[in-house]
Design an enzyme around this catalytic site. Structure first.
Site, PDB file in Angstrom:
ATOM      1  N   HIS A  47       0.851  -1.191   0.000  1.00  0.00           N
ATOM      2  CA  HIS A  47       0.000   0.000   0.000  1.00  0.00           C
ATOM      3  C   HIS A  47       0.881   1.233   0.000  1.00  0.00           C
ATOM      4  O   HIS A  47       1.814   1.332   0.798  1.00  0.00           O
ATOM      5  CB  HIS A  47      -0.909   0.042   1.231  1.00  0.00           C
ATOM      6  CG  HIS A  47      -1.751   1.278   1.260  1.00  0.00           C
ATOM      7  ND1 HIS A  47      -2.936   1.384   0.568  1.00  0.00           N
ATOM      8  CD2 HIS A  47      -1.555   2.476   1.858  1.00  0.00           C
ATOM      9  CE1 HIS A  47      -3.435   2.599   0.749  1.00  0.00           C
ATOM     10  NE2 HIS A  47      -2.630   3.282   1.524  1.00  0.00           N
TER      11      HIS A  47
ATOM     12  N   ASP B 130     -15.397   2.139   7.345  1.00  0.00           N
ATOM     13  CA  ASP B 130     -14.318   3.009   6.866  1.00  0.00           C
ATOM     14  C   ASP B 130     -14.776   3.840   5.677  1.00  0.00           C
ATOM     15  O   ASP B 130     -14.441   5.014   5.562  1.00  0.00           O
ATOM     16  CB  ASP B 130     -13.091   2.188   6.476  1.00  0.00           C
ATOM     17  CG  ASP B 130     -12.032   3.100   5.874  1.00  0.00           C
ATOM     18  OD1 ASP B 130     -11.525   3.952   6.614  1.00  0.00           O
ATOM     19  OD2 ASP B 130     -11.760   2.991   4.668  1.00  0.00           O
TER      20      ASP B 130
ATOM     21  N   ARG C 106     -14.805  12.349   6.898  1.00  0.00           N
ATOM     22  CA  ARG C 106     -13.576  13.064   7.257  1.00  0.00           C
ATOM     23  C   ARG C 106     -13.183  14.055   6.170  1.00  0.00           C
ATOM     24  O   ARG C 106     -12.682  15.147   6.452  1.00  0.00           O
ATOM     25  CB  ARG C 106     -12.445  12.063   7.508  1.00  0.00           C
ATOM     26  CG  ARG C 106     -12.614  11.310   8.825  1.00  0.00           C
ATOM     27  CD  ARG C 106     -11.709  10.087   8.875  1.00  0.00           C
ATOM     28  NE  ARG C 106     -10.323  10.444   8.650  1.00  0.00           N
ATOM     29  CZ  ARG C 106      -9.411   9.638   8.086  1.00  0.00           C
ATOM     30  NH1 ARG C 106      -9.757   8.437   7.679  1.00  0.00           N
ATOM     31  NH2 ARG C 106      -8.183  10.050   7.925  1.00  0.00           N
TER      32      ARG C 106
ATOM     33  N   SER D 122      -7.834   3.460   8.872  1.00  0.00           N
ATOM     34  CA  SER D 122      -8.525   3.400   7.585  1.00  0.00           C
ATOM     35  C   SER D 122      -7.767   2.497   6.617  1.00  0.00           C
ATOM     36  O   SER D 122      -8.332   1.584   6.008  1.00  0.00           O
ATOM     37  CB  SER D 122      -8.648   4.817   7.013  1.00  0.00           C
ATOM     38  OG  SER D 122      -9.160   4.787   5.704  1.00  0.00           O
TER      39      SER D 122
ATOM     40  N   LYS E 238      -8.781  -1.947   5.797  1.00  0.00           N
ATOM     41  CA  LYS E 238      -9.032  -2.524   4.470  1.00  0.00           C
ATOM     42  C   LYS E 238      -8.011  -3.604   4.132  1.00  0.00           C
ATOM     43  O   LYS E 238      -8.360  -4.648   3.576  1.00  0.00           O
ATOM     44  CB  LYS E 238      -9.018  -1.414   3.413  1.00  0.00           C
ATOM     45  CG  LYS E 238     -10.322  -0.606   3.430  1.00  0.00           C
ATOM     46  CD  LYS E 238     -10.283   0.562   2.489  1.00  0.00           C
ATOM     47  CE  LYS E 238      -9.321   1.622   3.001  1.00  0.00           C
ATOM     48  NZ  LYS E 238      -9.447   2.915   2.315  1.00  0.00           N
TER      49      LYS E 238
END
Lengths: 429, 429
Positions: free
Chosen positions: A85, A164, A171, A186, A190
């Protein structure tokens, strides 16, 4: 689960208390169901942003977000899994060569990606410039492709961490994006729900990144590595430079082209370096540090996996990619050496040219973007092309040019250039 | 007015910056119009609560809330005007004798009041126990009554500071009530919009008050006095004790009865003391410190004004008041001296007996409440009545009794009793 009250939970965090496990479980579940209102969750998010959360609270918050939806399971695969990620940067096409490279090394890569918002690009937007390619797969299709090809890059389904999804949208409009506990939970909710066995985080640092300084980036990395480890996912993070954009392109189709160059054994040195560095970490996380990804890249096997991966999702890897209808060249105003190229300036220019979107529902232009013809440390010649701007709508050039203003420095030839290392640090469990 | 963006304003306050006048004007106006969403305003309210506001910001915030609605104007009256606001306490019926007393001294009192919520009573709830009396007046009726009678106590119309009305309801459900800038601007926006020439604030301190300690109460008082002064309203504040409830009754009809006793020259000493002290401040603010309110109270003229004021709003000041259907007497468990009587315990008991409401839409019982037969410093005798609990629904006794548990102390006769002065401090411009 004991009954709580939204105001009680908000006031506890507002007054600097640690939330109990039962309060966290309740508030995430009630928010997902709509029993805690948006205006209550945003007040809580602001209190979390300003008063912080302990590691144990973030861990429970993450677990509660995972519990709000489904969890994927890749344990039936014949190969170990690893995922990557990136916190988002300019010209960050690394996922494109990386996923097929790691798969070609024998580790399955289940990469759930997103679309871009603002100045950072989105992996799905880039791949969608390939004719026929589709981002949406069922869980069964994803599993089958992981078994047959070894790599899949697709859109995250609605079933993963719905809390999320709802909280992220909230947000975004309430000034509560920049909270490390909320960013970390967050991302990690995932990735943990996705079911990967190991995970490598590419935490970007610099003007073009979400985290502008190394200290904050390291803090985020440490929290995320801790969350992954707590959840049984072998997790490491690299802090990598995003003061300068990656490679020589920022856009959609033009980044696919650059990625294919890397898979073909060429491409910009920094893109190759980061792809191989992240591949090494992913392989190590999956217990396959016996394989050298640089050798596999040179062998052409990663390119074969790329083509199979694109074809499995109905894309044609050999088709011509869309080209922007209009281009505009910016020439170097002086001869010398390029000492600085600002990632944010380039990212904003690409975004303004139509490569990115301002709102979630906006389309992107496949051919739009920015090509830069030099990187910091390279010689430049007065009057020679420095940038090529690409768009379908020439009215966009003006604002794109404005964002490049002041975004680079040229010094007399022979001047010393201070280059940041690409990989700044490594945060391991 | 320049264009702003809700996220920009939230982030500025989140990051500890001072909001600009233009940001404040924009956000209050946009919130009133619905262009800033509840979830954005609650995040901003939390950021204000945690990061605070400078005096100049609170002043502008107050002005923007006033500008969201109409402003009343009493400059056509032949008398100066003065008003009083209490931050709310238990047994606080002071407005009832005070308004007619000050009017009888020659100063007009335009008192816009509210209904009670939670353990503190509401002035309108108390007056509505008088047969026929109505709280809702038009602005024209209010002005006419101020001219003819000199005093009016009525409900605030929807036209005054609608931004405050909307924000107050939001703060109530988002844990953002306890912010001094928001409390002060909420109170002062309504009082300034109401158009009074001078104002006396009764800031309660103690267990039964919103502010539990003197330091926070003084801070709130100083901010409010500053806001009034900035807006051209001569404003002073008294900090007064609310560790002990006022007088000998907490309820609706029973507090009206106690108020009438004060107007008749009797009543509990503390209620008389505070009524006269506040009257002196109101008269001074209106430039009439030549009049002695204690003399006017003794003369019976304040009682005449009370009756005229009740009649002007269709009430019958001589009618019998509603009486609770059921009563329960709590006797003193020992002989000695009462050393402590807790305002919160008494307030909760009265609320649980039906004198107050849990939700805005709930009705109240006119006859319900608590009578206490001794105040701190008084002698008590074992087996003699200490409290009388009143309600229409005997099922309510149990929880009311539970809230009195531990709410008072009795020491052996002759023990020293530490009595807090009723007026703790004065905050002037």
């Amino acid at each position: 689960m004991s009954a709580h009250d939204a105001v009680e939970v908000i006031i506890a965090k507002r007054d600097g208390q640690q939330l109990s496990e039962s309060q966290i479980d309740w508030v995430i579940d009630a928010y997902t169901r709509g029993d805690v209102a948006d205006e209550q969750m945003s007040a809580l998010a602001m209190a979390i942003l300003l008063n912080g959360m302990e590691r144990s609270e973030i861990s429970r918050w993450t677990a509660a977000m995972i519990a709000s939806g489904e969890r994927m399971d890749f344990s039936s695969l014949s190969r170990p899994t690893s995922d990557k990620h990136s916190t988002g940067g300019v010209g960050d096409k690394i996922t494109l060569p990386l996923a097929p490279l790691v798969a070609a090394c024998g580790v399955a890569v289940p990469q759930l990606s997103g679309r871009g918002l603002g100045h950072t690009g989105g992996t799905l937007d880039k791949l969608e410039s390939i004719p026929g390619w589709r981002a949406a797969l069922t869980n069964a299709e994803m599993l089958a492709q992981l078994e047959s090809v070894g790599a899949v890059i697709c859109a995250a389904g609605d079933g993963l961490a719905p809390a999320d999804k709802k909280l992220y949208a909230l947000r975004d409009v309430t000034g509560t994006v920049e909270a490390i506990p909320l960013i970390a939970s967050s991302i990690m909710s995932k990735k943990i729900a996705e079911g990967t066995g190991s995970l490598v985080l590419d935490v970007k640092v610099g003007t073009g990144a979400f985290m502008k300084d190394v200290a904050r980036a390291r803090e985020l990395a440490e929290v995320m590595v801790g969350l992954g480890t707590d959840a049984g996912v072998r997790t490491v993070a690299l802090l990598t430079d995003m003061a300068t954009p990656l490679g020589l392109t920022a856009g959609n189709a033009i980044e696919v082209t650059e990625s294919v160059e890397v898979l073909a054994g060429g491409g910009p040195a920094d893109v190759v370096e980061l792809t191989v560095a992240l591949a090494r970490e992913m392989l190590a996380g999956a217990g396959r540090d016996d394989v050298d990804p640089a050798e596999v890249l040179a062998s052409g096997r990663a390119m074969d996996t790329w083509k199979a991966m694109i074809r499995a999702q109905d894309g044609d890897p050999d088709a011509a990619l869309p080209v922007a209808r209009e281009s505009h060249v910016v020439t170097a105003p002086a001869s010398g050496v390029l000492t600085r190229l600002d990632a944010m300036a380039v990212g904003l220019a690409a975004w303004r040219l139509g490569a990115g979107r301002a709102r979630k529902e906006d389309p992107v232009q496949a051919g739009a973007g920015v090509v830069w013809h030099a990187r910091p440390g390279d010689a430049v010649t007065e009057g020679a092309p420095l940038f090529t701007l690409l768009t379908d709508e020439p009215a966009r050039f003006e604002r794109a040019l404005a964002s490049l203003d002041g975004g680079y420095d040229i010094a007399p030839a022979g001047s010393p250039v201070e280059l940041t290392p690409l990989v700044i640090d490594r945060v391991g469990a």
